[in-house]
Design a protein around this motif. Structure first.
Motif, short mmCIF file in Angstrom:
data_model
loop_
_atom_site.label_atom_id
_atom_site.label_comp_id
_atom_site.label_asym_id
_atom_site.label_seq_id
_atom_site.Cartn_x
_atom_site.Cartn_y
_atom_site.Cartn_z
N LEU A 99 0.82 -1.21 0.00
CA LEU A 99 0.00 0.00 0.00
C LEU A 99 0.86 1.26 0.00
O LEU A 99 0.61 2.19 -0.77
CB LEU A 99 -0.94 0.02 1.21
N SER A 100 1.89 1.30 0.85
CA SER A 100 2.73 2.49 0.90
C SER A 100 3.49 2.69 -0.40
O SER A 100 3.64 3.81 -0.87
CB SER A 100 3.68 2.45 2.10
N LEU A 102 2.42 1.71 -3.39
CA LEU A 102 1.42 2.17 -4.35
C LEU A 102 1.10 3.65 -4.15
O LEU A 102 1.05 4.42 -5.11
CB LEU A 102 0.15 1.34 -4.23
N LEU A 103 0.90 4.05 -2.90
CA LEU A 103 0.58 5.45 -2.63
C LEU A 103 1.73 6.38 -3.02
O LEU A 103 1.50 7.47 -3.56
CB LEU A 103 0.21 5.64 -1.17
N TYR A 105 3.94 5.76 -5.38
CA TYR A 105 3.94 5.76 -6.84
C TYR A 105 2.89 6.74 -7.37
O TYR A 105 3.17 7.57 -8.24
CB TYR A 105 3.67 4.34 -7.36
N LEU A 106 1.68 6.65 -6.80
CA LEU A 106 0.60 7.53 -7.26
C LEU A 106 0.91 9.00 -6.95
O LEU A 106 0.67 9.88 -7.79
CB LEU A 106 -0.72 7.13 -6.61
N ALA A 107 1.43 9.27 -5.77
CA ALA A 107 1.69 10.65 -5.36
C ALA A 107 2.86 11.27 -6.11
O ALA A 107 2.77 12.38 -6.62
CB ALA A 107 1.93 10.73 -3.85
N SER A 118 5.23 13.77 0.40
CA SER A 118 4.41 12.59 0.10
C SER A 118 4.75 11.44 1.03
O SER A 118 3.86 10.77 1.56
CB SER A 118 4.61 12.16 -1.36
N TRP A 119 6.04 11.20 1.23
CA TRP A 119 6.46 10.13 2.11
C TRP A 119 5.93 10.37 3.53
O TRP A 119 5.44 9.44 4.17
CB TRP A 119 7.99 10.00 2.13
N VAL A 122 2.21 9.60 3.56
CA VAL A 122 1.98 8.17 3.41
C VAL A 122 2.36 7.43 4.68
O VAL A 122 1.60 6.58 5.17
CB VAL A 122 2.73 7.61 2.18
N VAL A 126 -0.19 5.21 6.89
CA VAL A 126 0.08 3.79 7.04
C VAL A 126 0.34 3.43 8.51
O VAL A 126 -0.11 2.39 8.99
CB VAL A 126 1.25 3.35 6.12
#
Length: 146
Positions: A99-100, A102-103, A105-107, A118-119, A122, A126
């Motif tokens: 999930l982290s 993917l998030l 990657y998307l962000a 972003s990190w 996320v 998470v």
């Protein structure tokens, strides 16, 4: 009959409570230990072509074991079935790793958002989700007998 699900107020109190602080301490110590293992393995295997991957796998494995032990023993003080809890814990960590990733990657890769901010977002999300799933699924206390 009472509803077994916690109210929003109870969730907020829990999030700000001692268990969450302990969870954060275990997570911080896990990050430090995992980085130390990564650094040691990476620098002790200079001739190996896949040393970063092996170092990451080693650090993740050690960190997962450390985190499970301390969350079971100290954060949630569980005495439930180890095999069931460990299986759920490892599965949950795998889900949140995916999930982290993917998030992020998307962000960052898809939306062009700043990587550090972003990190931080996320990892905050998470961590909170990880705490609640750990508390109510992995280390779930036994139901009170009626």
């Amino acid at each position: 009959m009472s509803d077994a699900r916690p109210s929003l107020a109870e969730l907020v109190r829990l999030a700000l409570g001692v268990r969450f602080l302990r969870f954060a301490v275990v997570g911080t110590s896990n990050a430090i230990l995992s980085f130390a293992v990564f650094w040691l393995v990476f620098h002790e295997l200079p001739a190996l072509s896949a040393r970063a991957g092996i170092a990451q796998l080693s650090s993740y494995a050690i960190g997962t074991g450390w985190s499970y032990f301390w969350n079971r023993r100290w954060t949630f003080a569980s005495n439930q079935n180890v095999a069931r809890e460990a299986t759920r814990f490892v599965a949950l960590q795998g889900i949140f790793a995916g999930l982290s990733s993917l998030l992020m990657y998307l962000a960052v890769d898809r939306s062009g958002l700043p990587k550090v901010e972003s990190w931080l977002m996320v990892i905050a999300l998470v961590t909170i989700l990880n705490f609640f799933f750990s508390r109510y699924w992995v280390f779930k206390p036994p139901a009170a007998h009626a």
